[in-house]
Motif scaffolding. Structure first.
Motif, PDB file in Angstrom:
ATOM      1  N   UNK A 114      43.957  35.084  33.758  1.00  0.00           N
ATOM      2  CA  UNK A 114      45.221  35.116  34.494  1.00  0.00           C
ATOM      3  C   UNK A 114      45.718  36.542  34.688  1.00  0.00           C
ATOM      4  N   UNK A 115      45.522  37.390  33.692  1.00  0.00           N
ATOM      5  CA  UNK A 115      45.902  38.795  33.836  1.00  0.00           C
ATOM      6  C   UNK A 115      45.117  39.450  34.960  1.00  0.00           C
ATOM      7  N   UNK A 116      43.823  39.134  35.067  1.00  0.00           N
ATOM      8  CA  UNK A 116      43.001  39.679  36.149  1.00  0.00           C
ATOM      9  C   UNK A 116      43.518  39.218  37.498  1.00  0.00           C
ATOM     10  N   UNK A 117      43.859  37.936  37.593  1.00  0.00           N
ATOM     11  CA  UNK A 117      44.397  37.385  38.837  1.00  0.00           C
ATOM     12  C   UNK A 117      45.711  38.073  39.205  1.00  0.00           C
ATOM     13  N   UNK A 118      46.594  38.227  38.216  1.00  0.00           N
ATOM     14  CA  UNK A 118      47.905  38.851  38.472  1.00  0.00           C
ATOM     15  C   UNK A 118      47.743  40.298  38.919  1.00  0.00           C
ATOM     16  N   UNK A 119      46.810  41.028  38.307  1.00  0.00           N
ATOM     17  CA  UNK A 119      46.573  42.413  38.717  1.00  0.00           C
ATOM     18  C   UNK A 119      46.096  42.483  40.163  1.00  0.00           C
ATOM     19  N   UNK A 120      45.189  41.581  40.511  1.00  0.00           N
ATOM     20  CA  UNK A 120      44.705  41.562  41.895  1.00  0.00           C
ATOM     21  C   UNK A 120      45.852  41.322  42.873  1.00  0.00           C
ATOM     22  N   UNK A 121      46.718  40.366  42.566  1.00  0.00           N
ATOM     23  CA  UNK A 121      47.851  40.064  43.445  1.00  0.00           C
ATOM     24  C   UNK A 121      48.763  41.275  43.597  1.00  0.00           C
ATOM     25  N   UNK A 122      49.031  41.965  42.490  1.00  0.00           N
ATOM     26  CA  UNK A 122      49.898  43.141  42.524  1.00  0.00           C
ATOM     27  C   UNK A 122      49.276  44.251  43.360  1.00  0.00           C
ATOM     28  N   UNK A 123      47.969  44.418  43.237  1.00  0.00           N
ATOM     29  CA  UNK A 123      47.278  45.482  43.976  1.00  0.00           C
ATOM     30  C   UNK A 123      47.151  45.172  45.465  1.00  0.00           C
ATOM     31  N   UNK A 124      46.899  43.908  45.776  1.00  0.00           N
ATOM     32  CA  UNK A 124      46.584  43.527  47.158  1.00  0.00           C
ATOM     33  C   UNK A 124      47.798  43.107  47.973  1.00  0.00           C
ATOM     34  N   UNK A 125      48.841  42.624  47.293  1.00  0.00           N
ATOM     35  CA  UNK A 125      49.990  42.071  48.003  1.00  0.00           C
ATOM     36  C   UNK A 125      49.786  40.635  48.454  1.00  0.00           C
ATOM     37  N   UNK A 126      48.650  40.047  48.096  1.00  0.00           N
ATOM     38  CA  UNK A 126      48.396  38.657  48.459  1.00  0.00           C
ATOM     39  C   UNK A 126      49.360  37.743  47.699  1.00  0.00           C
ATOM     40  N   UNK A 127      49.880  36.734  48.372  1.00  0.00           N
ATOM     41  CA  UNK A 127      50.815  35.794  47.762  1.00  0.00           C
ATOM     42  C   UNK A 127      50.047  34.567  47.288  1.00  0.00           C
ATOM     43  N   UNK A 128      50.094  34.297  45.979  1.00  0.00           N
ATOM     44  CA  UNK A 128      49.262  33.249  45.389  1.00  0.00           C
ATOM     45  C   UNK A 128      50.121  32.265  44.608  1.00  0.00           C
ATOM     46  N   UNK A 129      49.984  30.984  44.942  1.00  0.00           N
ATOM     47  CA  UNK A 129      50.640  29.903  44.199  1.00  0.00           C
ATOM     48  C   UNK A 129      49.713  29.444  43.081  1.00  0.00           C
ATOM     49  N   UNK A 130      50.270  29.280  41.879  1.00  0.00           N
ATOM     50  CA  UNK A 130      49.470  28.855  40.742  1.00  0.00           C
ATOM     51  C   UNK A 130      49.164  30.029  39.825  1.00  0.00           C
ATOM     52  N   UNK A 131      48.047  29.930  39.109  1.00  0.00           N
ATOM     53  CA  UNK A 131      47.057  28.865  39.096  1.00  0.00           C
ATOM     54  C   UNK A 131      47.578  27.626  38.363  1.00  0.00           C
ATOM     55  N   UNK A 132      46.684  26.671  38.165  1.00  0.00           N
ATOM     56  CA  UNK A 132      47.033  25.450  37.443  1.00  0.00           C
ATOM     57  C   UNK A 132      48.209  24.749  38.114  1.00  0.00           C
ATOM     58  N   UNK A 133      48.111  24.616  39.442  1.00  0.00           N
ATOM     59  CA  UNK A 133      49.197  23.935  40.159  1.00  0.00           C
ATOM     60  C   UNK A 133      48.635  22.823  41.035  1.00  0.00           C
ATOM     61  N   UNK A 134      49.489  21.852  41.333  1.00  0.00           N
ATOM     62  CA  UNK A 134      49.119  20.724  42.179  1.00  0.00           C
ATOM     63  C   UNK A 134      49.106  21.112  43.642  1.00  0.00           C
ATOM     64  N   UNK A 135      49.855  22.163  43.994  1.00  0.00           N
ATOM     65  CA  UNK A 135      49.878  22.626  45.370  1.00  0.00           C
ATOM     66  C   UNK A 135      51.232  22.449  46.031  1.00  0.00           C
ATOM     67  N   UNK A 136      51.217  22.519  47.354  1.00  0.00           N
ATOM     68  CA  UNK A 136      52.433  22.581  48.149  1.00  0.00           C
ATOM     69  C   UNK A 136      52.333  21.623  49.332  1.00  0.00           C
ATOM     70  N   UNK A 137      53.461  21.368  49.950  1.00  0.00           N
ATOM     71  CA  UNK A 137      53.458  20.635  51.212  1.00  0.00           C
ATOM     72  C   UNK A 137      54.721  20.971  51.987  1.00  0.00           C
ATOM     73  N   UNK A 138      54.556  21.186  53.285  1.00  0.00           N
ATOM     74  CA  UNK A 138      55.683  21.298  54.199  1.00  0.00           C
ATOM     75  C   UNK A 138      55.710  19.984  54.963  1.00  0.00           C
ATOM     76  N   UNK A 139      56.654  19.124  54.622  1.00  0.00           N
ATOM     77  CA  UNK A 139      56.690  17.782  55.215  1.00  0.00           C
ATOM     78  C   UNK A 139      57.088  17.813  56.683  1.00  0.00           C
ATOM     79  N   UNK A 140      57.780  18.854  57.100  1.00  0.00           N
ATOM     80  CA  UNK A 140      58.211  18.930  58.490  1.00  0.00           C
ATOM     81  C   UNK A 140      57.067  19.287  59.426  1.00  0.00           C
ATOM     82  N   UNK A 142      53.774  18.875  58.365  1.00  0.00           N
ATOM     83  CA  UNK A 142      52.625  18.110  57.863  1.00  0.00           C
ATOM     84  C   UNK A 142      51.542  19.018  57.285  1.00  0.00           C
ATOM     85  N   UNK A 143      51.948  20.166  56.754  1.00  0.00           N
ATOM     86  CA  UNK A 143      51.004  21.099  56.128  1.00  0.00           C
ATOM     87  C   UNK A 143      50.833  20.719  54.659  1.00  0.00           C
ATOM     88  N   UNK A 144      49.912  19.811  54.384  1.00  0.00           N
ATOM     89  CA  UNK A 144      49.676  19.325  53.026  1.00  0.00           C
ATOM     90  C   UNK A 144      48.594  20.170  52.356  1.00  0.00           C
TER      91      UNK A 144
END
Length: 238
Positions: A114-140, A142-144
């Motif tokens: 997880x530390x490796x993942x967090x470092x990558x996000x900080x360096x790259x600016x990529x926005x990452x949900x999770x890890x260990x998550x069920x995910x997201x949905x925009x019901x309006x 239909x982006x499941x």
């Protein structure tokens, strides 16, 4: 200025890496939901095993995609996640959802991942949900991008949603969504934050405070990592 969460929460195009033709698997359920409910954006399954999945053309590698999608959904093992995020970032994908468990919730080895993942996000600016998550949905839209069976059993929503469900627990997220739909509350967003290695509860709440389709947030929180941002976002709902 913080990067926008728009690609995570309002994606116009989605890649699913580790795609499956089985709607009962985490790599298949989101694709079946996108097809079933009529997401109008581009959908790119990625898995060299298939030519087509749920009616969508399937690609062997993320580098083969015809255009960089707004969002990549990773249905792959924990040890492969950060390397795949690097590949996604290299082709221009700005955001990702990571389903995999096996990170900080599972001891020292997982914490290092997880530390490796967090470092990558900080360096790259990529926005990452999770890890260990069920995910997201925009019901309006239909982006499941969540592997939540509740979407198949809850009452069908036809109008525009204005209630967002935001939790740190995947099971609670499904339960709250089901409860909201049983009372015919129109849901806008379904958000399970998981381990919050990058985007935390307060970050999502901050986004929702400015979201024109969110009037109410049903939330479940066990730990607040950014108290000041949390309080500021709450005040903007007044």
């Amino acid at each position: 200025m913080r990067p926008s969460l728009e690609p995570l929460l309002n994606p116009r195009s989605i890649a699913l890496i580790g795609a499956s033709d089985n709607a009962g698997r985490i790599g298949g359920m989101p694709l079946e939901l996108l097809s079933r409910f009529g997401f109008e954006g581009a959908v790119y399954p990625v898995n060299p095993k298939y030519a087509e999945v749920f009616g969508y053309r399937c690609y062997a590698q993320v580098e083969d995609l015809p255009a960089p999608p707004d969002l990549a959904v990773l249905a792959i093992g924990a040890r492969d996640v950060t390397a795949m995020l690097r590949r996604c970032h290299a082709v221009g994908i700005p955001a990702a959802v990571v389903y995999a468990a096996g990170f900080a919730e599972e001891g020292e080895a997982g914490a290092l991942l997880q530390e490796e993942l967090a470092r990558f996000c900080a360096e790259s600016g990529m926005q990452v949900a999770g890890p260990n998550c069920m995910g997201l949905a925009n019901l309006n839209t239909k982006a499941f991008t969540a592997f939540a069976a509740i979407f198949k059993t809850a009452s069908l929503q036809t109008g525009t949603g204005c209630v967002s469900v935001l939790t740190q627990s995947g099971n609670v997220c499904s339960a709250l969504y089901g409860l909201a739909r049983s009372r015919e509350l129109p849901v806008s967003h379904f958000i399970n934050t998981g381990n919050e290695a990058n985007v935390d509860f307060s970050g999502y709440l901050d986004y929702l405070a400015d979201d024109s389709h969110t009037e109410i947030v049903l939330g479940y929180v066990e730990q607040i990592r950014d108290g000041r941002r949390f309080i500021d976002a709450c005040r903007r709902f007044e």
